[in-house]
Scaffold this active site. Structure first.
Site, short mmCIF file in Angstrom:
data_model
loop_
_atom_site.label_atom_id
_atom_site.label_comp_id
_atom_site.label_asym_id
_atom_site.label_seq_id
_atom_site.Cartn_x
_atom_site.Cartn_y
_atom_site.Cartn_z
N GLU A 363 -2.12 -18.34 0.75
CA GLU A 363 -2.61 -17.06 0.20
C GLU A 363 -3.62 -16.40 1.14
O GLU A 363 -4.58 -15.75 0.70
CB GLU A 363 -3.12 -17.25 -1.22
N1 COS Z 1 -4.93 -3.80 -2.10
C1 COS Z 1 -4.22 -2.65 -2.07
N2 COS Z 1 -3.76 -2.09 -0.91
C2 COS Z 1 -4.05 -2.74 0.23
C3 COS Z 1 -4.78 -3.94 0.26
C4 COS Z 1 -5.22 -4.46 -0.97
N3 COS Z 1 -5.91 -5.60 -1.03
N4 COS Z 1 -4.89 -4.37 1.54
C5 COS Z 1 -4.28 -3.46 2.29
N5 COS Z 1 -3.77 -2.47 1.50
C6 COS Z 1 -3.04 -1.28 1.94
C7 COS Z 1 -3.91 -0.45 2.86
O1 COS Z 1 -4.69 0.47 2.13
C8 COS Z 1 -2.90 0.23 3.75
O2 COS Z 1 -2.38 1.37 3.07
P1 COS Z 1 -1.94 2.68 3.89
O3 COS Z 1 -0.75 2.24 4.71
O4 COS Z 1 -1.59 3.68 2.85
O5 COS Z 1 -3.11 3.05 4.74
C9 COS Z 1 -1.78 -0.80 3.86
O6 COS Z 1 -1.94 -1.68 2.74
C10 COS Z 1 -1.87 -1.61 5.12
O7 COS Z 1 -3.20 -2.12 5.18
P2 COS Z 1 -3.81 -2.75 6.49
O8 COS Z 1 -3.55 -1.85 7.63
O9 COS Z 1 -5.22 -3.18 6.20
O10 COS Z 1 -2.91 -4.02 6.60
P3 COS Z 1 -2.80 -4.98 7.78
O11 COS Z 1 -1.39 -5.01 8.22
O12 COS Z 1 -3.85 -4.73 8.81
O13 COS Z 1 -3.16 -6.36 7.01
C11 COS Z 1 -3.72 -8.63 6.92
C12 COS Z 1 -3.49 -7.40 7.75
C13 COS Z 1 -3.73 -9.79 7.89
C14 COS Z 1 -5.06 -8.56 6.20
C15 COS Z 1 -2.60 -8.78 5.85
O14 COS Z 1 -1.35 -8.69 6.47
C16 COS Z 1 -2.69 -10.10 5.13
O15 COS Z 1 -3.47 -10.25 4.17
N6 COS Z 1 -1.91 -11.10 5.59
C17 COS Z 1 -1.88 -12.39 4.98
C18 COS Z 1 -0.77 -12.48 4.03
C19 COS Z 1 -0.87 -13.71 3.23
O16 COS Z 1 -1.84 -13.94 2.52
N7 COS Z 1 0.17 -14.54 3.31
C20 COS Z 1 0.28 -15.67 2.50
C21 COS Z 1 1.39 -15.41 1.56
S1 COS Z 1 1.29 -16.18 0.02
S2 COS Z 1 1.14 -18.09 0.32
#
Ligand code: COS
Length: 379
Positions: A363
């Site tokens: 996660e």
């Molecule tokens: N809630 C709602 N919207 C969100 C959000 C959240 N917590 N986090 C990001 N968003 C939205 C952003 O607002 C953005 O929207 P717009 O495109 O309209 O601007 C979009 O999603 C993309 O956001 P961002 O550019 O911050 O995303 P990234 O690609 O930079 O995210 C990380 C990078 C690494 C933080 C993300 O891909 C992540 O959390 N990866 C891990 C995934 C994970 O936990 N995998 C395990 C799976 S389950 S075991």
């Protein structure tokens, strides 16, 4: 600011602790060895209302607050982390997105069974090449009349072996990248759905992680969750809540390890006295307790902010980062206090030590939590 649990939260804590001690503790090691999904005790958790705690009563859930939920996951995980994640996935990663993004029909159709535990849920985001980079999904969903045809696979899916309902993610518009991802509710009875290998893991060994395969699986169009292209945001918002669940799991594992270390240090004698009489052990115990409490306070803060209906991505990421890192450290010290015996399967700290590691990975790895925290601070 009130740091005490209220009456209802304290009641839930007592009830879950008694249940976990009585029903889960005696079977935990056997399931760790056999990797068999603990369906009987999961049914008992369902009977106690632990599978859809935050789902409102009109959809068959408990309607409890996020702090109560966090306390319940902690208490289950204090005894066994596998049961903790089984419960956390069903609540945070399956019930939550259906409740938050589902249509009225979807909520009525799926939530009562998931919240009562009559059916178990799974969450399919991760793929072999889309872990931290969750936006690079290879699974595709092509609209065909009033259905979507989904082709691809998911990996490391908790509860997969027993779940009947899954929230999964697929590309409806490959060109659009992360903005082309959509979320779907699927059932394991859909033609084209199949399970792959059962993962043999270091820890949380009975939580039923399996691959999902979709071979031109036909999904009714009404099972699209949210809108086309909204999937990445649904996944991220869902994982915010999931991270509170995993932080709670990490606090629970660490508390379990601390309790075992305290008990052992009072009984184990060396140089003619209990090892608890030595300052080296006393300082370790003190540091462990401080780390567990720090993690717990951050986790409860994140749950509290969620309960207030505010955005809690930052608080959840900080809670998961600190709770999982502290958990690993605390379990290392608990094993150290047990010495050679802690390295054997006779003592549960050996299992806690193995279970702890996953909290730094799933996660969102600790590195991902740091990305979420720093991106909030540097915006
Ligand atoms: N809630 C709602 N919207 C969100 C959000 C959240 N917590 N986090 C990001 N968003 C939205 C952003 O607002 C953005 O929207 P717009 O495109 O309209 O601007 C979009 O999603 C993309 O956001 P961002 O550019 O911050 O995303 P990234 O690609 O930079 O995210 C990380 C990078 C690494 C933080 C993300 O891909 C992540 O959390 N990866 C891990 C995934 C994970 O936990 N995998 C395990 C799976 S389950 S075991």
């Amino acid at each position: 600011m009130d740091f005490n649990l209220n009456e209802q939260q304290e009641m839930i804590r007592t009830m879950v602790r008694e249940f976990a001690e009585k029903e889960i503790k005696p079977i935990a090691m056997k399931h760790d060895e056999s990797m068999e999904f603990p369906i009987e005790t999961v049914k008992m958790m369902a009977g106690l209302g632990l599978m859809g705690m935050m789902v409102p009563p009109e959809y068959g859930g408990g309607g409890t607050d996020p702090v109560s939920y966090s306390v319940a996951v902690e208490e289950v995980s204090r005894v066994d982390a596998s049961h903790g994640v089984i419960m956390s996935v069903n609540n945070s990663l399956v019930c939550y997105p259906i409740l938050a993004f589902g249509t009225e029909e979807q909520k009525k159709k799926y939530l009562p069974d998931l919240a009562s535990g009559a059916k178990l849920g799974g969450f399919g985001l991760t793929e072999p090449n889309a872990g931290t980079d969750a936006g690079s999904q290879k699974t595709t969903a092509v609209k065909d009349g009033d259905e979507y045809v989904i082709t691809g696979s998911k990996t490391f899916i908790t509860n997969a072996c027993a779940a009947e309902t899954f929230v999964i993610f697929a590309m409806t518009d490959i060109e659009a990248g992360a903005r082309g991802i959509s979320a779907f509710i699927i059932e394991n009875s859909y033609p084209g759905f199949s399970l792959g290998k059962y993962e043999d893991k270091l820890g949380i060994r009975c939580s039923g992680q399996q691959e999902l395969f979709f071979d031109e699986m036909r999904v009714p169009a009404e099972n699209l969750l949210g809108e086309e292209g909204q999937g990445f945001k649904i996944a991220m918002a869902t994982l915010d809540g999931g991270r509170i669940g995993i932080a709670s799991q990490a606090v629970g594992i660490a508390q379990g390890a601390l309790d075992e270390a305290i008990e052992y240090s009072k009984q184990r004698e060396q140089f003619g006295k209990p090892i608890a009489a030595f300052q080296a052990i006393q300082w370790m115990i003190a540091d462990m307790a401080a780390q567990v409490d720090a993690a717990r306070l951050l986790t409860r803060r994140a749950a509290f902010v969620k309960g207030e209906g505010k955005r809690y991505s930052y608080e959840a990421a900080m809670a998961k980062l600190v709770a999982s890192e502290n958990c690993m450290w605390v379990c290392d010290k608990a094993l150290q206090i047990h010495g050679g015996y802690g390295y054997t399967k006779e003592y549960v700290v050996e299992r806690f030590f193995r279970d702890a590691k996953i909290t730094q990975i799933y996660e969102g790895t600790s590195e991902v939590q740091r990305m979420v925290i720093s991106s909030t601070l540097l915006r």
